[in-house]
Scaffold this active site. Structure first.
Site, PDB file in Angstrom:
ATOM      1  N   HIS A  17      -6.782 -19.914  11.824  1.00 42.50           N
ATOM      2  CA  HIS A  17      -8.186 -20.246  11.540  1.00 42.50           C
ATOM      3  C   HIS A  17      -8.895 -19.128  10.767  1.00 42.50           C
ATOM      4  O   HIS A  17      -9.570 -19.385   9.768  1.00 42.50           O
ATOM      5  CB  HIS A  17      -8.961 -20.542  12.817  1.00 42.50           C
ATOM      6  CG  HIS A  17     -10.431 -20.624  12.555  1.00 42.50           C
ATOM      7  ND1 HIS A  17     -11.024 -21.742  12.005  1.00 42.50           N
ATOM      8  CD2 HIS A  17     -11.414 -19.693  12.664  1.00 42.50           C
ATOM      9  CE1 HIS A  17     -12.306 -21.498  11.814  1.00 42.50           C
ATOM     10  NE2 HIS A  17     -12.582 -20.269  12.205  1.00 42.50           N
ATOM     11  N   CYS A  30      -8.421 -26.107  13.687  1.00 45.78           N
ATOM     12  CA  CYS A  30      -9.655 -26.866  13.888  1.00 45.78           C
ATOM     13  C   CYS A  30      -9.414 -28.374  13.839  1.00 45.78           C
ATOM     14  O   CYS A  30     -10.130 -29.140  14.476  1.00 45.78           O
ATOM     15  CB  CYS A  30     -10.700 -26.449  12.861  1.00 45.78           C
ATOM     16  SG  CYS A  30     -11.403 -24.826  13.244  1.00 45.78           S
ATOM     17  N   ASP A  33      -8.217  -7.236   0.584  1.00 43.10           N
ATOM     18  CA  ASP A  33      -7.257  -7.417   1.670  1.00 43.10           C
ATOM     19  C   ASP A  33      -7.931  -6.908   2.924  1.00 43.10           C
ATOM     20  O   ASP A  33      -8.841  -6.098   2.865  1.00 43.10           O
ATOM     21  CB  ASP A  33      -5.983  -6.586   1.434  1.00 43.10           C
ATOM     22  CG  ASP A  33      -6.194  -5.148   1.822  1.00 43.10           C
ATOM     23  OD1 ASP A  33      -6.733  -4.387   0.987  1.00 43.10           O
ATOM     24  OD2 ASP A  33      -5.868  -4.767   2.962  1.00 43.10           O
ATOM     25  N   ASP A  72       0.853  -1.167   0.000  1.00 44.93           N
ATOM     26  CA  ASP A  72       0.000   0.000   0.000  1.00 44.93           C
ATOM     27  C   ASP A  72       0.899   1.231   0.000  1.00 44.93           C
ATOM     28  O   ASP A  72       2.036   1.190   0.452  1.00 44.93           O
ATOM     29  CB  ASP A  72      -0.917  -0.023   1.227  1.00 44.93           C
ATOM     30  CG  ASP A  72      -1.986   1.055   1.137  1.00 44.93           C
ATOM     31  OD1 ASP A  72      -2.225   1.573   0.023  1.00 44.93           O
ATOM     32  OD2 ASP A  72      -2.583   1.396   2.175  1.00 44.93           O
ATOM     33  N   CYS A  74     -14.482 -26.935   9.441  1.00 40.98           N
ATOM     34  CA  CYS A  74     -13.255 -26.267   9.003  1.00 40.98           C
ATOM     35  C   CYS A  74     -12.112 -27.275   8.936  1.00 40.98           C
ATOM     36  O   CYS A  74     -11.980 -28.153   9.794  1.00 40.98           O
ATOM     37  CB  CYS A  74     -12.903 -25.142   9.967  1.00 40.98           C
ATOM     38  SG  CYS A  74     -11.406 -24.247   9.506  1.00 40.98           S
ATOM     39  N   CYS A 120      -8.800 -26.312   8.750  1.00 41.49           N
ATOM     40  CA  CYS A 120      -7.518 -25.677   9.084  1.00 41.49           C
ATOM     41  C   CYS A 120      -6.807 -26.447  10.195  1.00 41.49           C
ATOM     42  O   CYS A 120      -7.419 -27.236  10.914  1.00 41.49           O
ATOM     43  CB  CYS A 120      -7.722 -24.217   9.493  1.00 41.49           C
ATOM     44  SG  CYS A 120      -8.214 -23.972  11.213  1.00 41.49           S
TER      45      CYS A 120
END
Length: 385
Positions: A345, A319, A276, A104, A314, A316
């Site tokens: 997560h 999880c 983002d 940015d 989930c 991930c």
RNA sequence: GGACGGUUACCCAAGUGGACAACGGGGGCUGACUGUAAAUCAGCUGGCUGGCGCCUUCGGAGGUUCGAAUCCUUCACCGUCCA
């Protein structure tokens, strides 16, 4: 990413072509070719302001399937300094993230450091939040800094403003246009894509004017700035429709600073390709888990003996491995692993959502997917007008 | 046996006649967070009530006073010192 992964149109250094693979209504699935690999869109970019996605290693990011990371001109300019980063062989090497990166421009800090800045036609004078010293950014210096940092996508230096104050919004928008032109002229590197930023608050006519001005300048991609800064969701979604009706469809569209699962869905439906947001990592550090059925404050006493994972659906690492009870314990005990596990997560939730949206577009079932996901989130759909 | 000092809400602790349901900290509970001045910020934390308000609390009991966490008497417990 090695060369074998690149499609033919990417191998001949034709960076920054955007190829749309499938469309579904206003939504698109595409590929944006950068020197560090191909971005498959729609894509969500985790934010790593100070050359790190807080609490997360690059290895974690790889495992999460992140393909784009955002970093920040303002922060790296102040510390450690863009010239130091250049000496360390650039941001990719410095932070050991070898996939596409975006910086940015520092424009948003003009907005968020409200009472410590002074904007003039040439640029902005800031008071450093680190040591209080006065610093200055101009369109030219922002580009110079971003060239030193070496991200694949760099952003024009813009002026964000309170979306409701029309007089100020109009002024800031016009200045943003003049600064966008100066950024284009200041740019020297060919291996970076400079995106222009549309401003204009919540005023349709200003947004249209801004979208026309910015898209006439020949940027390889366009961003929509000045949203998710206090306006209503309905205003934000409507503004996306107004702007995207004008931004050229054959170039990527980046909605800056967004967001939530519902915003990704509504954004993609309106033709956004890149997002983002700090939200997943910030919420993680503040003990909140993002799921496709709403947020969970894992500090709450109700989870003290809860053996379930955050989200049973989930996939991930967090999880697959840990219970809510354990995560709550880490939080209550102020253990820093809590921030890491929750960040993993939350990032997974948004990265997976972006992948799911892409797949739905490729398979021509985006509306159904969106309806179902929003119903699960228990948030009413905002129909496109 | 004697001399001091102490006992305040879940914990630590301030308060030494009225502005005290009681400073502050910890702990606990809850909420917020969208291009990161954010591992941050905000609220609640005696009971009842939506609120005004009412009721019960500063080791126990009794007393002085218009009024007591604060003064007096006494009892209990803790600490230090002297026998």
């Amino acid at each position: 990413m090695n060369n074998n992964d690149k499609p033919s149109y990417c191998q001949s250094n034709h960076y920054f072509d955007y190829r749309i693979i499938a469309q579904d209504g206003n939504a698109r699935a595409g590929e944006f070719c950068t020197p560090h690999g191909i971005l498959q869109t729609p894509v969500f970019a985790p934010v790593g302001t100070q050359a790190t996605v807080k609490a997360i290693t690059p290895a974690h990011l790889e495992e999460l399937g992140a393909t784009l990371v955002l970093s920040n001109t303002y922060h790296l300019f102040l510390r450690p300094g863009d010239e130091l980063v250049a000496k360390m062989d650039g941001l990719h090497e410095f932070m050991q993230w070898h996939k596409p990166m975006l910086t940015d421009s520092g424009g948003f800090q003009v907005f968020s450091l409200a009472n410590m800045r002074k904007v003039d036609e040439d640029g902005v004078t800031f008071k450093s939040h680190i040591d209080g010293s006065m610093k200055r950014l101009t369109p030219e210096s922002s580009i110079k800094i971003q060239e030193n940092l070496g991200a694949d996508i760099i952003m024009a230096f813009d002026e964000c403003s309170d979306p409701n104050n029309r007089v100020y919004v109009e002024q800031a928008m016009e200045r943003t246009h003049r600064w966008a032109q100066r950024c284009l002229e200041a740019k020297t590197r060919e291996d970076q894509a400079l995106f222009g930023i549309v401003q204009g608050g919540i005023f349709d006519d200003l947004r249209e004017q801004s979208a026309r001005a910015i898209s006439s300048m020949g940027f390889p991609g366009h961003a929509i700035g000045g949203l998710s800064v206090g306006e209503t969701k309905a205003e934000m979604y409507h503004t996306l429709e107004v702007v995207n009706a004008i931004l050229p469809a054959e170039k990527p569209r980046y909605l800056m600073g967004v967001g939530t699962p519902e915003d990704l869905i509504e954004g993609v439906l309106r033709g956004i390709d890149i997002f983002d947001c700090v939200l997943p990592t910030r919420l993680a550090r503040h003990n909140s888990a993002m799921t496709m059925s709403g947020r969970l404050n894992l500090m709450n006493a109700t989870f003290a003996e809860d053996q379930r994972p955050i989200d049973e659906h989930c996939t991930c690492y967090t999880c697959r491995t840990f219970s809510r009870a354990y995560l709550r314990h880490l939080i209550v005990a102020k253990e820093m692993l809590a921030a890491t596990l929750l960040s993993i997560h939350n990032l997974h939730t948004l990265l997976q959502l972006a992948r799911d949206l892409r797949q739905a577009i490729l398979e021509g079932r985006l509306q159904a997917f969106a309806d179902e996901a929003m119903a699960q989130l228990n948030i009413p759909r905002t129909p496109e007008r």
